[in-house]
Design a protein around this motif. Structure first.
Motif, PDB file in Angstrom:
ATOM      1  N   ARG A  16       6.009   6.811  -5.180  1.00 51.37           N
ATOM      2  CA  ARG A  16       6.483   5.431  -5.260  1.00 51.37           C
ATOM      3  C   ARG A  16       5.403   4.415  -4.909  1.00 51.37           C
ATOM      4  N   VAL A  17       4.313   4.853  -4.304  1.00 52.00           N
ATOM      5  CA  VAL A  17       3.263   3.937  -3.872  1.00 52.00           C
ATOM      6  C   VAL A  17       2.525   3.421  -5.098  1.00 52.00           C
ATOM      7  N   ASP A  18       2.411   2.104  -5.203  1.00 52.37           N
ATOM      8  CA  ASP A  18       1.684   1.469  -6.291  1.00 52.37           C
ATOM      9  C   ASP A  18       0.532   0.685  -5.659  1.00 52.37           C
ATOM     10  N   PHE A  19      -0.622   1.309  -5.597  1.00 53.82           N
ATOM     11  CA  PHE A  19      -1.753   0.722  -4.904  1.00 53.82           C
ATOM     12  C   PHE A  19      -2.789   0.261  -5.915  1.00 53.82           C
ATOM     13  N   GLU A  20      -3.129  -1.023  -5.851  1.00 53.38           N
ATOM     14  CA  GLU A  20      -4.207  -1.568  -6.660  1.00 53.38           C
ATOM     15  C   GLU A  20      -5.241  -2.149  -5.713  1.00 53.38           C
ATOM     16  N   GLU A  21      -6.457  -1.693  -5.855  1.00 54.79           N
ATOM     17  CA  GLU A  21      -7.514  -2.139  -4.964  1.00 54.79           C
ATOM     18  C   GLU A  21      -7.911  -3.566  -5.320  1.00 54.79           C
TER      19      GLU A  21
ATOM     20  N   HIS B 216       7.841  10.007  -1.790  1.00 59.07           N
ATOM     21  CA  HIS B 216       7.408   8.719  -1.270  1.00 59.07           C
ATOM     22  C   HIS B 216       6.000   8.349  -1.751  1.00 59.07           C
ATOM     23  N   MET B 217       5.118   9.329  -1.865  1.00 60.39           N
ATOM     24  CA  MET B 217       3.764   9.044  -2.360  1.00 60.39           C
ATOM     25  C   MET B 217       3.795   8.662  -3.835  1.00 60.39           C
TER      26      MET B 217
END
Length: 75
Positions: free
Chosen positions: A54-59, A51-52
């Motif tokens: 799959r995380v697509d984090f853009e600040e 699951h981590m």
């Protein structure tokens, strides 16, 4: 007195005669419980890792950097 307490009271003297108090080990039940917990933790860690991934984090950019012209005085 509940039925469970009555049963424990009945079987406690039998356990005292058969077990050496210096050599009591967790046995098969302890191993099975420990193995089940270990497999459960392994499964949770594997799922969390998936699951981590799959995380697509853009600040988001800072608000001050996004609009520098709005704060500048007009001359």
């Amino acid at each position: 007195m509940s039925a469970t307490q009555a049963a424990i009271t009945q079987f406690l003297p039998l356990a005292a005669d058969t077990f050496d108090k210096n050599k009591v080990t967790p046995g098969l039940l302890g191993f099975v419980v420990f193995a089940a917990l270990a497999i459960g933790v392994w499964g949770l860690m594997k799922s969390m890792s998936k699951h981590m991934g799959r995380v697509d984090f853009e600040e988001a950019p800072a608000p001050a950097a996004a609009t520098p012209a709005a704060d500048a005085p007009k001359a």
